[in-house]
Design a protein around this motif. Sequence first.
Motif, PDB file in Angstrom:
ATOM      1  N   GLY A   1      -3.183   4.052  -2.020  1.00  0.00           N
ATOM      2  CA  GLY A   1      -2.626   2.723  -1.775  1.00  0.00           C
ATOM      3  C   GLY A   1      -3.368   1.984  -0.676  1.00  0.00           C
TER       4      GLY A   1
ATOM      5  N   ILE B   1       2.440   1.893  -3.470  1.00  0.00           N
ATOM      6  CA  ILE B   1       1.546   2.531  -4.437  1.00  0.00           C
ATOM      7  C   ILE B   1       1.527   4.039  -4.215  1.00  0.00           C
ATOM      8  CG2 ILE B   1      -0.873   2.766  -5.121  1.00  0.00           C
ATOM      9  CD1 ILE B   1      -1.186  -0.220  -4.649  1.00  0.00           C
ATOM     10  N   ASP B   2       1.447   4.456  -2.971  1.00  0.00           N
ATOM     11  CA  ASP B   2       1.469   5.893  -2.676  1.00  0.00           C
ATOM     12  C   ASP B   2       2.801   6.507  -3.100  1.00  0.00           C
ATOM     13  OD1 ASP B   2      -1.078   5.812  -1.599  1.00  0.00           O
ATOM     14  OD2 ASP B   2      -0.351   5.386   0.424  1.00  0.00           O
TER      15      ASP B   2
ATOM     16  N   LEU C   1      -0.109  -1.955 -10.540  1.00  0.00           N
ATOM     17  CA  LEU C   1       0.886  -0.943 -10.169  1.00  0.00           C
ATOM     18  C   LEU C   1       2.095  -0.991 -11.087  1.00  0.00           C
ATOM     19  CD1 LEU C   1       2.180   1.148  -8.249  1.00  0.00           C
ATOM     20  CD2 LEU C   1       2.962  -0.764  -6.849  1.00  0.00           C
TER      21      LEU C   1
ATOM     22  N   ALA D   1       0.835  -1.201   0.000  1.00  0.00           N
ATOM     23  CA  ALA D   1       0.000   0.000   0.000  1.00  0.00           C
ATOM     24  C   ALA D   1       0.873   1.256   0.000  1.00  0.00           C
ATOM     25  CB  ALA D   1      -0.920  -0.002   1.218  1.00  0.00           C
TER      26      ALA D   1
END
Length: 505
Positions: A206, A150-151, A290, A147
């Motif tokens: 994310g 992704i950010d 992603l 997560a």
Amino acid sequence: MTIREIEELSGMTRANIRFYEKEGLITPERNSNGYRNYSEEDLSILKRIRLLRTLHLSLEDIKSLSRNEQELAGLLIRHLTALKKEQQALAHFVKVCEQLCKDRAVYSSFDAQYYLDLLDTSASELPAELKEDAIPKVTSPWVRYFARSIDAAMYMILWNMFLSLVLHINIMETGFAGLVADIIAYNCLFLLAEPFILSRFGTTPGKFLFGLRVTAETGARLTHGEALHRTWTVLKKGCGFNLPVYWIIRTYKSYRACKDGEILDWEQETLLWLNDRYIPLKVSVSLVSLTLINTLSLILVWQAGALPQNRGDLTVEQYAENFNDMERYFSIDRQLNLPGNITVYGIVTIDDSRLILNKDGAWEKIPGTPYITGTAENYAELPQLDYTVEDGVMTGLNFSASCENEDITIASYGDLMAVSALAFLCAQDDYRLLPAAPTFIYAQIKASGDSFSSFKISEAGVTISCTVEYDGYELRPDTWSQSRVLVPAYGSEPSFSINFSVTKA
């Protein structure tokens, strides 16, 4: 026997039977039609499981019995000891409950400490019920890591867009200074964006994909100040400010602490919630998505940085600005009639001796930078670009060069042709980044130029062509650089000519 039959005979539900099959305790065969066919042995195993589970034996103990890792007799002796201890504890609980009844205790006023003392248990020893009465701690370190990744990718895409689209910097050739700038920019974006997103939505892109959300201990959404404090602590204690090596150390320590169920530093005053439905599927889909999105975005942003500032119909002055920007974008720091990494008299390397185009489209040196006037080799001169102009608008350009019976070393015109072509082609309204990306066209033209081969390329209504003819030359590595050049062969009468043009249909 069928699933319905074994349900009736075993006294278990279909869900129980499927679960124990999933755990590997029974392995029914399948008929030709694909349906399960349970055997008498499967039935016997299920009855044993039912008995042992009724006696409060754990599933792990039953699994170990099925794998012959321990004997039933020894296991039952240990379990019996545990049951007797539990029985003694229950006897204490019965006495305390009886005492509470005798004392007619009222919930709002009875002395709890008095009765806790009657239980004769350690204050540090929590009963199982209290262990269950707690907000579940979200561990899942890999889910949290993905997560966060992704950010991080989202923030870096924004930063690369700024570098490429605003500053027109080649993000693939930024070097050590670029790495430092990337770290500083990511940390700043992280501190600016994450608190804002968390305080407004309670999650980030994310975290949202993986079913994670962050709240205050009361369950309310974080204030901006609380979100900022959490983000700062994550950056400091969890990411190590993304400094090389230190980032790996902090990430590993955070991983171990999370895996062991410890409260992380940034979780002291906040709660992390996890909706763990379909987590394996989310992890797989999110990672693939992603990777694809990040790769495609990086390529598009990288290539978009090469687009010139002047688009559409060009004047010569606007073309010259595009050409100079292209030289800088592709890190060309030499005169384009010289091979790469040239040294003056084979001794001193010139860092930036390139020539640029002035507003009239003629070559001039950059003020305050060196200009090479003599080298150990006698290289061909840099040809002047000629422009085709109609009503003040460029419709094409060209250059040509030739020599005959001269002791001249000819360096590749690949970079000159590539930059000249892209400064015009990429400005056209019909030009699209994909599939003819600037870097790919540059590489195609340069490869032909470096091998002194003729070529022709048509894209977005523009034709780029080059005709090369030579005789009496040898193609070999240059004496003072790593580039390949044409050198007159001994005893020959060398001749060379090149004609390059870029024309708009």
